[in-house]
Design a protein around this motif. Structure first.
Motif, PDB file in Angstrom:
ATOM      1  N   VAL A  86     -34.942  17.653 -21.448  1.00 16.84           N
ATOM      2  CA  VAL A  86     -34.467  16.864 -22.593  1.00 16.84           C
ATOM      3  C   VAL A  86     -34.288  15.389 -22.268  1.00 16.84           C
ATOM      4  O   VAL A  86     -34.140  14.574 -23.177  1.00 16.84           O
ATOM      5  CB  VAL A  86     -33.154  17.454 -23.161  1.00 16.84           C
ATOM      6  CG1 VAL A  86     -33.408  18.836 -23.733  1.00 16.84           C
ATOM      7  CG2 VAL A  86     -32.057  17.491 -22.098  1.00 16.84           C
ATOM      8  N   ARG A  87     -34.314  15.034 -20.984  1.00 17.55           N
ATOM      9  CA  ARG A  87     -34.329  13.606 -20.657  1.00 17.55           C
ATOM     10  C   ARG A  87     -35.678  12.971 -21.017  1.00 17.55           C
ATOM     11  O   ARG A  87     -35.791  11.750 -21.080  1.00 17.55           O
ATOM     12  CB  ARG A  87     -34.046  13.413 -19.174  1.00 17.55           C
ATOM     13  CG  ARG A  87     -32.638  13.829 -18.737  1.00 17.55           C
ATOM     14  CD  ARG A  87     -32.473  13.620 -17.228  1.00 17.55           C
ATOM     15  NE  ARG A  87     -31.114  13.886 -16.775  1.00 17.55           N
ATOM     16  CZ  ARG A  87     -30.681  15.060 -16.309  1.00 17.55           C
ATOM     17  NH1 ARG A  87     -31.518  16.089 -16.265  1.00 17.55           N
ATOM     18  NH2 ARG A  87     -29.442  15.212 -15.895  1.00 17.55           N
ATOM     19  N   HIS A  88     -36.694  13.814 -21.229  1.00 13.18           N
ATOM     20  CA  HIS A  88     -38.053  13.315 -21.443  1.00 13.18           C
ATOM     21  C   HIS A  88     -38.685  13.798 -22.750  1.00 13.18           C
ATOM     22  O   HIS A  88     -39.506  13.097 -23.329  1.00 13.18           O
ATOM     23  CB  HIS A  88     -38.946  13.720 -20.268  1.00 13.18           C
ATOM     24  CG  HIS A  88     -38.367  13.343 -18.943  1.00 13.18           C
ATOM     25  ND1 HIS A  88     -38.402  12.070 -18.445  1.00 13.18           N
ATOM     26  CD2 HIS A  88     -37.690  14.096 -18.025  1.00 13.18           C
ATOM     27  CE1 HIS A  88     -37.790  12.029 -17.257  1.00 13.18           C
ATOM     28  NE2 HIS A  88     -37.358  13.241 -16.977  1.00 13.18           N
ATOM     29  N   PHE A  89     -38.318  15.011 -23.165  1.00 17.13           N
ATOM     30  CA  PHE A  89     -38.870  15.596 -24.386  1.00 17.13           C
ATOM     31  C   PHE A  89     -37.753  16.291 -25.145  1.00 17.13           C
ATOM     32  O   PHE A  89     -36.787  16.776 -24.543  1.00 17.13           O
ATOM     33  CB  PHE A  89     -39.948  16.651 -24.056  1.00 17.13           C
ATOM     34  CG  PHE A  89     -41.167  16.119 -23.375  1.00 17.13           C
ATOM     35  CD1 PHE A  89     -42.187  15.535 -24.120  1.00 17.13           C
ATOM     36  CD2 PHE A  89     -41.304  16.203 -22.003  1.00 17.13           C
ATOM     37  CE1 PHE A  89     -43.327  15.048 -23.490  1.00 17.13           C
ATOM     38  CE2 PHE A  89     -42.432  15.715 -21.366  1.00 17.13           C
ATOM     39  CZ  PHE A  89     -43.449  15.125 -22.111  1.00 17.13           C
ATOM     40  N   PRO A  90     -37.895  16.383 -26.450  1.00 11.14           N
ATOM     41  CA  PRO A  90     -36.952  17.216 -27.199  1.00 11.14           C
ATOM     42  C   PRO A  90     -37.174  18.687 -26.858  1.00 11.14           C
ATOM     43  O   PRO A  90     -38.278  19.093 -26.494  1.00 11.14           O
ATOM     44  CB  PRO A  90     -37.301  16.923 -28.659  1.00 11.14           C
ATOM     45  CG  PRO A  90     -38.724  16.496 -28.620  1.00 11.14           C
ATOM     46  CD  PRO A  90     -38.915  15.768 -27.316  1.00 11.14           C
ATOM     47  N   LEU A  91     -36.142  19.481 -26.956  1.00  3.94           N
ATOM     48  CA  LEU A  91     -36.254  20.913 -26.670  1.00  3.94           C
ATOM     49  C   LEU A  91     -36.875  21.613 -27.870  1.00  3.94           C
ATOM     50  O   LEU A  91     -36.293  21.633 -28.951  1.00  3.94           O
ATOM     51  CB  LEU A  91     -34.880  21.502 -26.370  1.00  3.94           C
ATOM     52  CG  LEU A  91     -34.860  22.988 -26.012  1.00  3.94           C
ATOM     53  CD1 LEU A  91     -35.581  23.226 -24.693  1.00  3.94           C
ATOM     54  CD2 LEU A  91     -33.422  23.494 -25.927  1.00  3.94           C
ATOM     55  N   PRO A  92     -38.051  22.205 -27.716  1.00  2.00           N
ATOM     56  CA  PRO A  92     -38.701  22.842 -28.863  1.00  2.00           C
ATOM     57  C   PRO A  92     -38.011  24.150 -29.262  1.00  2.00           C
ATOM     58  O   PRO A  92     -37.412  24.843 -28.432  1.00  2.00           O
ATOM     59  CB  PRO A  92     -40.120  23.132 -28.356  1.00  2.00           C
ATOM     60  CG  PRO A  92     -40.288  22.302 -27.126  1.00  2.00           C
ATOM     61  CD  PRO A  92     -38.923  22.189 -26.533  1.00  2.00           C
ATOM     62  N   ASN A  93     -38.142  24.493 -30.510  1.00  2.00           N
ATOM     63  CA  ASN A  93     -37.657  25.784 -31.010  1.00  2.00           C
ATOM     64  C   ASN A  93     -38.752  26.832 -31.014  1.00  2.00           C
ATOM     65  O   ASN A  93     -38.473  28.016 -31.003  1.00  2.00           O
ATOM     66  CB  ASN A  93     -37.114  25.638 -32.434  1.00  2.00           C
ATOM     67  CG  ASN A  93     -35.603  25.724 -32.450  1.00  2.00           C
ATOM     68  OD1 ASN A  93     -34.990  26.150 -31.473  1.00  2.00           O
ATOM     69  ND2 ASN A  93     -35.011  25.297 -33.558  1.00  2.00           N
TER      70      ASN A  93
END
Length: 844
Positions: free
Chosen positions: A583-590
């Motif tokens: 999450v420091r680099h990408f949003p957490l996908p669902n």
């Protein structure tokens, strides 16, 4: 009962030893323990080599432990005593000696022939041989191997030896069994039993060759070489014998004294081709033959091979190895020098390629090492919680030019120095060093994995209360054995190891270090906080390939936290660390497929970042060994190749980061610096083109700079300020290109970037090996990757993680025996990019 080899066992007309495998007619039965009702009192066919788990699986009596959460259903196996039995026919033979030889027994056994105890064992890492001539009978002979439950034995032994710190669930440090068979933070807990290496019955007269241990060296100057051949014999009498050793047309002969059982032959060669590691020359090998003769024959008969009693052939190589650890102004370097040349190490750690190592054959070693070659790796470190690897493994490494590093088998634990463990360690170490130390690829014996670090920094002394913990092995026993049996191989007491700072063995300024605080606590950007001399472990987790994941886990729905997924995640708080690192680099996908791609990409970018940075520090830092190349079963782990042998995106990141000629962009004093790294023997000249683009592909600033990089050197070039300073850091990038070798620098991290939703068009065609897919970018596309296993489980692709500016294209070569359709290979869940993850965030 299969007695097909009875005739062969009796037909001993030649003078050489007769060797027959006893791999037929075995059965397996549970003896005592928490045995399921359906297995009580029954026997099943058993394979040798094999294990209890694989035999029960073959009989259809247990589910596959690699699938779903089946591992937990099978823990009773490690708490159960087992019996392996076979029967073979025997006829009296006119030989002096008959022996039964076990290549490997896992682990605690009593062995009986025709009801008589012939031996007991307690070490998986040794071979055993028993004289059985007096016990053999004319006709059917019964051979039984009784195995004690390894979990029960380890628990009992830990009490007898007294507690010593260890990781994971079981006291694996109290038993000489493969440590990771009790589970690891990537490994399945099998704790199996079995005859895991071949069994043979061997008969001979007069004498046989027990071992041949050549030590091949090169002269200090000139082109010559020397082989010192140490030979041990087994002989029941005092017959006159002679040894003949031949290599490259040069022969020496030695007559033995009556009863003499060891001898040394020295062969000087005026000229040899040296063995070189990958990227530095050819891995030249020579065939050495050692023949044992009855000295009653004459010289002419010996020269044409008559009256030979035994013969051993080995392939050897001539090279000189030095571990350079002389202190300098910056601390203590760790540089592997081969033939007086410093080698920049591009390494990977190796674990057993299967939780049941008997299933790994030469073809599988070759396949895995081909993947290592693809990834630009030049050193394989065999980790200390596994096994002393097989001859097949080391032969493949010799032939392919891989450097190898073998840990002694002690890992992440304190080990008692008292009996019975001390004698077991000495015996296994002597056998292992004598066997694998003859291989030219082997350049490092290492005393342990993380045990010195554990003692000094993990609070062990308080828990040990003065008890021994293993230091006598690392500083006395092992180095003495290496000096005696393999003086041409380097030795280090442990990994990590800081020769200039023994009180802090993981000091980045001294020797080797392991970097794990980033994965466990921080973020991969902090690799640049270190200036290590050599990194022998570091890594980042990621899931296996999609095909492997869905073949091994049947959860519906499949989620990161569904039961099977959690059973295949062994790291403490592993999913939380995956999330924190993402999450420091990408949003957490669902979405599960997006989650899988995001975690795979993040793993690849993390390791690419680390290796390129470490390489930019050379010669201050002279190598890194990523954790890890391979897996032992299908699991979320740090591996580049998953447990079913499929490449993850990380393998492609390694290929890029290990390129012999590399351009990398690194932050420097508030700006950006281009480092050109030339790991070849030829100078590298050209014009460095440095360009700042916006994400539409428009050129915002550019400059060209003449570059000349010497062989095995690097060139650092500051990026001019008018290029290095962006107008809008969220939508601009730098590309540096030298002679087709390029690197990209994005001013903002992924999730802060204004990456557009990618727009692509493609062309698809079939070729002899499979297919070619050419992708044309209509927008900036970051880290374009084909997850080919989603459309063909056997498929492989030649590149991944490709960044394209608008108007650029890339062609992916796909190898597969299956049929692939264009609409399947270009589907958005197969043709992936970082843009997809960011653009979906924007839409959300």
């Amino acid at each position: 009962m299969n007695s097909s080899s009875a005739t062969g066992l009796a037909a001993v007309g030649a003078t050489r030893p007769v060797v027959r495998r006893l791999d037929f007619g075995w059965t397996l039965a549970a003896v005592r323990g928490p045995i399921p009702t359906e297995l009580v009192g029954i026997s099943v066919p058993a394979s040798v080599p094999g294990t209890v788990h694989t035999d029960l699986l073959a009989a259809g009596l247990i589910p596959d432990p690699y699938l779903d959460a089946n591992e937990g259903l099978l823990r009773w196996i490690g708490q159960t005593d087992w019996r392996y039995s076979t029967s073979f026919k025997w006829s009296p033979v006119d030989t002096d000696t008959v022996e039964i030889a076990f290549g490997g027994l896992d682990t605690i056994t009593e062995i009986r022939l025709n009801g008589t105890l012939i031996g007991s064992t307690r070490n998986m890492h040794r071979s055993y041989r028993f004289d059985v001539a007096p016990l053999l009978i004319d006709g059917d002979n019964e051979l039984c191997v009784d195995f004690s439950a390894p979990v029960t034995y380890a628990d009992r032994a830990s009490l007898e030896l007294e507690y010593r710190p260890h990781t994971n669930r079981h006291p694996y440090n109290a038993i000489r069994k493969m440590a990771c068979s009790f589970g690891w933070d990537w490994g399945i807990d099998t704790a199996t039993s079995g005859i895991w290496r071949p069994v043979t019955i061997e008969s001979f007269s007069v004498a046989r060759i027990k071992s041949v241990r050549p030590v091949a060296t090169v002269g200090d100057t000139g082109a010559g070489g020397m082989v010192v051949v140490h030979v041990e014999l087994a002989r029941p009498g005092d017959a006159d014998l002679a040894l003949v050793a031949t290599i490259d047309g040069h022969t020496v002969e030695l007559a033995l004294e009556p009863g003499q059982t060891d001898a040394t032959l020295i062969i000087d060669l005026p000229s040899v081709k040296r063995w070189w590691p990958r990227g530095y020359g050819e891995p030249n090998l020579y065939e050495l033959s050692v023949t044992l003769h009855d000295n009653a024959g004459n010289n002419e008969e010996r020269s044409i091979g008559e009256h030979s009693l035994d013969k051993v052939i080995k392939r050897i190589g001539f090279r000189h190895v030095e571990l350079q650890m002389t202190p300098d102004d910056a601390g203590t370097p760790f540089t592997i020098r081969v033939n007086d040349r410093p080698i920049y190490v591009k390494g990977a750690n190796w674990i057993p390629d299967d939780a049941f190592p008997h299933r790994v054959d030469r073809a599988r070693y070759a396949a895995r090492l081909e993947q290592a070659e693809f990834a630009g790796i030049n050193l394989i470190r065999v980790w200390g919680g596994g096994i002393y690897e097989s001859e097949d493994f080391y032969d493949e490494c010799d032939e392919r030019g891989f450097l190898t590093w073998q840990d002694f088998l002690l890992a992440c634990a304190a080990y008692a120095e008292e009996e019975p463990l001390f004698s077991e360690f000495e015996a296994e170490a002597r056998e292992a060093v004598a066997r694998i130390g003859t291989h030219p690829s082997l350049v490092v014996f290492n005393g342990n994995n993380e045990n010195i670090w554990g003692y000094t920094e993990w609070g062990w002394p308080l828990r040990l209360e003065g008890k021994t913990w293993g230091s006598r092995y690392y500083y006395e026993l092992f180095p003495a054995i290496v000096a005696e049996l393999a003086p041409h191989v380097g030795y280090t007491p442990g990994s990590p190891f800081s020769p200039g700072n023994p009180e802090s063995p993981n000091d980045p300024d001294h020797g080797t270090m392991h970097i794990w605080d980033l994965w466990n606590q921080k973020d991969y950007s902090h690799y640049r906080d270190y200036a290590p001399r050599f990194v022998s472990e570091f890594g980042w987790q990621g899931p296996p390939s999609w095909a492997t994941l869905t073949e091994s886990i049947s959860d519906n729905p499949l989620t990161p936290e569904s039961p099977g997924m959690l059973a295949h995640q062994k790291a403490t708080e592993g999913n939380a660390k995956l999330t924190d690192g993402l999450v420091r680099h990408f949003p957490l996908p669902n979405d599960m497929e997006d989650w899988h791609w995001a975690m795979s990409l993040n793993q690849a970018v993390a390791i690419r970042t680390a290796i390129e940075y470490f390489r930019s520090l050379a010669p201050h830092c002279m190598g890194s060994i990523v954790w890890q190349l391979n897996d032992s079963w299908p699991v979320t782990s740090w591996a580049a190749v998953d447990g079913y042998g499929r490449a993850k995106p990380l393998l492609h990141a390694l290929r890029r980061a290990h390129a012999d000629r590399l351009v990398t962009l690194q932050p420097s004093d508030g700006g950006v610096q281009a480092i050109m790294i030339n790991d070849t023997d030829r100078d590298w000249s050209g014009t460095l083109a440095i360009t700042r683009y916006d994400f539409s592909g428009s050129v915002l600033a550019a400059e060209q700079i003449p570059i000349h990089v010497l062989a095995r050197a690097s060139w650092r070039q500051d990026i001019p300020g008018h290029i290095a300073v962006p107008g809008d850091e969220t939508s601009e990038m730098i590309r540096a290109d030298l002679d087709g070798h390029s690197a990209d620098w994005f001013f903002a991290d992924y999730r802060e970037s204004s990456l557009p939703e990618h727009r692509l068009r493609s062309e698809f065609m079939r070729n002899a090996a499979g297919y070619l897919l050419t992708v044309y970018a209509e927008t900036l596309v970051r880290d374009l990757t084909l997850l080919v296993d989603k459309v063909a489980p056997d498929a492989r692709v030649d590149q991944a993680l490709v960044t394209l500016l608008p108007g650029e294209s890339a062609t992916f070569a796909i190898e597969t025996d299956g049929t692939v359709l264009e609409n399947a290979i270009t589907a958005p869940e197969v043709l992936r990019s970082a843009n997809q993850l960011i653009a979906r965030m924007d839409r959300g």
